[in-house]
Design a protein around this motif. Structure first.
Motif, PDB file in Angstrom:
ATOM      1  N   MET A   1       0.848  -1.187   0.000  1.00 40.87           N
ATOM      2  CA  MET A   1       0.000   0.000   0.000  1.00 40.87           C
ATOM      3  C   MET A   1       0.885   1.238   0.000  1.00 40.87           C
ATOM      4  O   MET A   1       2.089   1.156   0.291  1.00 40.87           O
ATOM      5  N   ILE A   2       0.268   2.363  -0.335  1.00 42.23           N
ATOM      6  CA  ILE A   2       0.994   3.622  -0.327  1.00 42.23           C
ATOM      7  C   ILE A   2       0.169   4.648   0.456  1.00 42.23           C
ATOM      8  O   ILE A   2      -1.064   4.677   0.349  1.00 42.23           O
ATOM      9  N   VAL A   3       0.841   5.418   1.288  1.00 39.40           N
ATOM     10  CA  VAL A   3       0.177   6.486   2.021  1.00 39.40           C
ATOM     11  C   VAL A   3       0.251   7.721   1.139  1.00 39.40           C
ATOM     12  O   VAL A   3       1.330   8.263   0.885  1.00 39.40           O
ATOM     13  N   ALA A   4      -0.916   8.140   0.634  1.00 42.64           N
ATOM     14  CA  ALA A   4      -0.970   9.252  -0.306  1.00 42.64           C
ATOM     15  C   ALA A   4      -1.714  10.426   0.304  1.00 42.64           C
ATOM     16  O   ALA A   4      -2.753  10.254   0.951  1.00 42.64           O
ATOM     17  N   ALA A   5      -1.194  11.615   0.090  1.00 40.87           N
ATOM     18  CA  ALA A   5      -1.808  12.835   0.615  1.00 40.87           C
ATOM     19  C   ALA A   5      -2.359  13.668  -0.538  1.00 40.87           C
ATOM     20  O   ALA A   5      -1.827  13.652  -1.656  1.00 40.87           O
ATOM     21  N   SER A   6      -3.429  14.388  -0.262  1.00 41.19           N
ATOM     22  CA  SER A   6      -3.971  15.307  -1.259  1.00 41.19           C
ATOM     23  C   SER A   6      -3.023  16.486  -1.411  1.00 41.19           C
ATOM     24  O   SER A   6      -2.184  16.747  -0.539  1.00 41.19           O
ATOM     25  N   SER A   7      -3.166  17.202  -2.510  1.00 42.14           N
ATOM     26  CA  SER A   7      -2.284  18.352  -2.757  1.00 42.14           C
ATOM     27  C   SER A   7      -2.490  19.459  -1.732  1.00 42.14           C
ATOM     28  O   SER A   7      -1.593  20.273  -1.500  1.00 42.14           O
TER      29      SER A   7
ATOM     30  N   LEU B   1      -6.153  12.259   2.949  1.00 43.11           N
ATOM     31  CA  LEU B   1      -5.169  11.215   2.652  1.00 43.11           C
ATOM     32  C   LEU B   1      -5.837   9.853   2.542  1.00 43.11           C
ATOM     33  O   LEU B   1      -7.027   9.697   2.844  1.00 43.11           O
ATOM     34  N   THR B   2      -5.055   8.879   2.123  1.00 44.39           N
ATOM     35  CA  THR B   2      -5.543   7.512   2.014  1.00 44.39           C
ATOM     36  C   THR B   2      -4.388   6.531   2.134  1.00 44.39           C
ATOM     37  O   THR B   2      -3.255   6.837   1.750  1.00 44.39           O
ATOM     38  N   PHE B   3      -4.681   5.373   2.689  1.00 40.65           N
ATOM     39  CA  PHE B   3      -3.800   4.212   2.619  1.00 40.65           C
ATOM     40  C   PHE B   3      -4.397   3.365   1.502  1.00 40.65           C
ATOM     41  O   PHE B   3      -5.376   2.651   1.701  1.00 40.65           O
TER      42      PHE B   3
ATOM     43  N   LEU C   1       3.687   9.736   0.760  1.00 35.65           N
ATOM     44  CA  LEU C   1       4.400   9.926   2.018  1.00 35.65           C
ATOM     45  C   LEU C   1       5.214   8.690   2.399  1.00 35.65           C
ATOM     46  O   LEU C   1       6.290   8.817   2.975  1.00 35.65           O
ATOM     47  N   ALA C   2       4.683   7.503   2.119  1.00 37.51           N
ATOM     48  CA  ALA C   2       5.380   6.267   2.487  1.00 37.51           C
ATOM     49  C   ALA C   2       4.692   5.078   1.829  1.00 37.51           C
ATOM     50  O   ALA C   2       3.544   5.169   1.385  1.00 37.51           O
TER      51      ALA C   2
END
Length: 328
Positions: free
Chosen positions: A131-137, A206-208, A226-227
């Motif tokens: 999985m990837i930890v993604a953040a909004s702009s 954000l989302t995992f 982010l990770a």
């Protein structure tokens, strides 16, 4: 002809006649598959299961000589599709591509309309996916420590989206919150595609998420990574640190995808399916296609998949208990 020879000739003819009668009386072995196969997908089109299921189905139908048709049955964290499979005729013509949520649901839902251990026949573990930890702009955090700081500054204000209540992304974020000592608000969607669209629209922070569905938007600059949650950095995102590198000791969570059949499916059919899946996963073109999405092809025996599901059920039951995650 002497009497001895006559008797021997008569007995030979009698044995031959009996043999022919016995063979004729035995029913012919049914041909499988004798019609198109149905592959249930527990989430809407465009999600990580769809991105893996489509190319897998194309290769399987070449090997089996029958079409493999994807049918989408989203809802209730994958339990709608799983219930449909549990009720299907166990003749090898109806299968499901489950995600890790299949093991999670056993401890997350108070009562399931099926028995996770008894109502399914494991076929093959198809692939793993970090999985990837993604953040909004809009989120002002570029690292996991910065995310934790932002969450602590405004408890409950940050929102995270997942592909549905109880799925891997939901539980991963809840586990992260418990480990980091923060509070965030969960917003469930019906599938990863819905999460990505919500991120792009600025509806959530954000989302995992599965790396296969979020990374294209990260690569385009519309979302920020982010990770990753694997043990090591993902080959398709080598510049993104792991959660462990980001200070979250022992934080390793991978999604996985597996094929199941209804319980009672004849063992020869299950074995052949398992072998065909393992075989197509060695094809260079298929491997290249799915690895480009971040998937790690596996292919396993039915027994190995059964053991894997049992271990995952045990693991996630502890995560559910320790994180306090609940169905919203």
């Amino acid at each position: 002809m002497t009497l001895f020879r006559f008797r021997r000739h008569f007995l030979t003819l009698a044995a031959l006649a009996l043999s022919c009668t016995t063979v004729a009386a035995q029913p012919a072995t049914p041909q499988w598959p004798d019609r198109p196969l149905q592959l249930l997908i527990p989430y809407p089109p465009g999600g990580s299961a769809d991105l893996l299921g489509r190319p897998l189905a194309m290769k399987l139908q070449e090997r089996l000589g029958q079409n493999v048709v994807l049918e989408y049955k989203p809802g209730a964290g994958g339990t709608v599709a799983s219930q449909a499979l549990a009720r299907a005729k166990p003749d090898g013509h109806t299968l499901i591509l489950v995600l890790a949520a299949h093991a999670i649901n056993a401890s997350l839902y108070p009562k399931l309309p099926y028995d996770t251990r008894k109502d399914f026949a494991p076929v093959s573990l198809v692939a793993n996916l970090p999985m990837i930890v993604a953040a909004s702009s809009a989120l002002k955090a570029n690292t996991i420590p910065e995310l934790i700081a932002a969450a602590k500054a405004a408890p409950g204000k940050l929102t995270f989206g997942s592909a549905g209540n109880g799925n891997t992304g939901h539980l991963a974020a809840e586990f992260f919150s418990a480990q980091a000592g923060i509070k965030m608000t969960h917003v469930p969607y019906k599938g990863s595609a819905g999460v990505v669209n919500a991120m792009l629209a600025g509806e959530i922070d954000l989302t995992f998420d599965s790396i296969s569905t979020s990374y294209p938007q990260i690569k385009s600059g519309r979302m920020r990574a982010l990770a990753v949650t694997g043990e090591k950095r993902a080959p398709i995102a080598p510049d993104v640190p792991t959660m462990i590198e980001s200070g979250m000791n022992g934080f390793v969570i991978n999604g996985w995808y597996a094929i199941l059949a209804p319980a009672g499916t004849p063992a020869p059919i299950v074995e052949r399916l398992s072998k065909e899946i393992a075989s197509v996963l060695t094809l260079p073109d298929l491997r290249a296609q799915i690895m480009a999405g971040g998937y790690e092809p596996v292919g396993s025996t039915p027994a190995a998949l059964a053991a894997h599901i049992e271990a995952e059920m045990s693991r996630w039951s502890k995560v559910v208990k320790e994180s306090g995650a609940k169905i919203d």
